[in-house]
Scaffold this motif. Structure first.
Motif, short mmCIF file in Angstrom:
data_model
loop_
_atom_site.label_atom_id
_atom_site.label_comp_id
_atom_site.label_asym_id
_atom_site.label_seq_id
_atom_site.Cartn_x
_atom_site.Cartn_y
_atom_site.Cartn_z
N ARG A 229 -10.48 32.16 25.04
CA ARG A 229 -9.75 31.64 23.89
C ARG A 229 -8.84 32.72 23.29
O ARG A 229 -7.68 32.47 22.98
N ASP B 27 -12.73 25.60 8.22
CA ASP B 27 -13.58 25.52 9.41
C ASP B 27 -14.30 24.18 9.54
O ASP B 27 -14.29 23.57 10.62
N VAL C 124 -17.32 35.39 12.42
CA VAL C 124 -17.73 33.98 12.52
C VAL C 124 -19.23 33.84 12.26
O VAL C 124 -19.95 34.84 12.25
N GLY D 35 -11.22 28.77 10.01
CA GLY D 35 -10.25 27.77 10.50
C GLY D 35 -8.81 28.25 10.32
O GLY D 35 -8.50 29.01 9.41
N GLY D 36 -7.96 27.85 11.23
CA GLY D 36 -6.54 28.17 11.12
C GLY D 36 -6.19 29.63 11.36
O GLY D 36 -5.16 30.11 10.89
N THR D 37 -7.02 30.33 12.13
CA THR D 37 -6.76 31.77 12.28
C THR D 37 -5.56 32.08 13.18
O THR D 37 -4.93 33.11 13.03
N ARG D 38 -5.25 31.16 14.13
CA ARG D 38 -4.12 31.48 15.03
C ARG D 38 -2.81 31.47 14.24
O ARG D 38 -1.96 32.34 14.43
N ASP E 19 -11.93 21.49 10.45
CA ASP E 19 -11.52 21.69 11.83
C ASP E 19 -12.59 21.14 12.78
O ASP E 19 -12.29 20.44 13.75
N1 UDP Z 1 -14.83 29.89 15.77
C1 UDP Z 1 -16.10 30.40 15.89
N2 UDP Z 1 -16.39 31.20 16.97
C2 UDP Z 1 -15.46 31.47 17.94
C3 UDP Z 1 -14.17 30.91 17.80
C4 UDP Z 1 -13.89 30.12 16.70
O1 UDP Z 1 -16.95 30.19 15.03
O2 UDP Z 1 -15.77 32.21 18.90
C5 UDP Z 1 -14.52 29.10 14.55
C6 UDP Z 1 -13.68 29.92 13.56
O3 UDP Z 1 -14.07 29.67 12.23
C7 UDP Z 1 -12.29 29.40 13.81
C8 UDP Z 1 -12.61 27.92 14.06
O4 UDP Z 1 -13.78 27.96 14.85
O5 UDP Z 1 -11.43 29.63 12.74
C9 UDP Z 1 -11.54 27.15 14.75
O6 UDP Z 1 -11.18 27.72 15.94
P1 UDP Z 1 -9.90 27.27 16.74
O7 UDP Z 1 -10.05 27.67 18.17
O8 UDP Z 1 -9.56 25.85 16.43
O9 UDP Z 1 -8.75 28.23 16.14
P2 UDP Z 1 -8.15 28.38 14.69
O10 UDP Z 1 -8.30 27.04 13.97
O11 UDP Z 1 -8.92 29.48 14.03
O12 UDP Z 1 -6.72 28.74 14.91
#
Ligand code: UDP
Length: 247
Positions: free
Chosen positions: A95, A175, A84, A132-135, A178
């Motif tokens: 998280r 990202d 990140v 973004g969208g990593t889960r 998001d």
């Molecule tokens: N992110 C970050 N630091 C963290 C956690 C998340 O910069 O410690 C960023 C990362 O790019 C991630 C995005 O925030 O993909 C969105 O996080 P979210 O919790 O919404 O989960 P995601 O969309 O990845 O499923």
């Protein structure tokens, strides 16, 4: 004079990375990416780069946590410190602990854990680069690594986020979308069971927007599912052909 902020969706309806609102990022699937895991994949979705690795079914330690009628599923979703913009602590955050549980719950309906009592199946999801969208990308990748490890499943789980950006329902938020958009809604779908296995929402949408986002999400999951199937067929089709040649 203050600098004008670039819109997330321009006049032609294109997003910051040139995509249309219903278009997900390009996906690349590299099965068997790691040598020492029982099953693995390098999954790339746009700028997201994720490795998923599976070990097992294997013996449980400590023994007293084993289950007499099925395998334990252990999932670890982890973001590398360099994945990140701002260095993340390597220690598991709240998280990451929560997402590990959410991903495990989404995989549970497909894995035939009842075939492997008193064992454990370990699933590691390592985010190398996040956008973004990593889960949901991690969940899609984990499913591929499970299939690569030969774990029997009732189907594949395919995930994709949807949401709302500048008043429009869009698919697969990056990202910036998001962070600056109005809503983010990760969806995962199991086509063979016609079941949704993950649905979360951060932000606000109207009832109609929610319906549109859900149908867009399922649509994208279906397309991602076809890509999962074709990646598995192309690897294991070759293995099958090779085995026949050797007969
Ligand atoms: N992110 C970050 N630091 C963290 C956690 C998340 O910069 O410690 C960023 C990362 O790019 C991630 C995005 O925030 O993909 C969105 O996080 P979210 O919790 O919404 O989960 P995601 O969309 O990845 O499923």
């Amino acid at each position: 004079m203050s600098e004008q902020k670039k819109p997330l969706i321009d006049e032609e309806g294109l997003r910051t990375d040139g995509r249309k609102i219903d278009e997900f990022r390009p996906i690349t699937i590299t099965l068997g990416y790691l040598r020492h895991a029982d099953g693995s994949v390098l999954y790339q979705q746009g700028k997201c780069k994720i490795i998923a690795a599976v070990f097992g079914p294997s013996e449980v330690h400590p023994k007293h946590i084993e289950l007499p009628d099925r395998a334990i599923l252990r999932v670890r979703y982890h973001m590398a410190p360099f994945s990140v913009e701002e260095r993340k602590s390597p220690a598991p955050s709240r998280r990451e602990i929560e997402l590990s549980m959410v991903i495990r719950n989404s995989l549970e309906p497909v894995i035939m854990t009842e075939l492997f009592p008193r064992t454990v199946i370990d699933i590691f999801i390592e985010v190398l680069q996040a956008d973004g969208g990593t889960r949901v990308a991690g969940l899609t990748a984990a499913t591929l690594a499970l299939a690569d490890a030969g774990i029997p499943m009732r189907g594949l789980v395919a995930g994709c986020a949807t949401g709302k950006v500048e008043g429009k329902v869009v698919v697969d938020l990056n990202d910036i979308e998001d962070k600056e958009g109005e809503a983010d809604m990760p969806v995962a779908y199991i086509p063979t069971l016609n079941k949704i296995s993950l649905l979360q929402m951060d932000g606000i949408m109207t009832r109609d927007e929610f319906k549109e986002a859900l149908s867009m999400g399922i649509n994208s999951c279906m397309k991602i599912y076809q890509m999962q199937v074709s990646a598995l067929k192309s690897k294991y089709g070759q293995v099958e052909a090779q085995a026949k040649e050797e007969e």
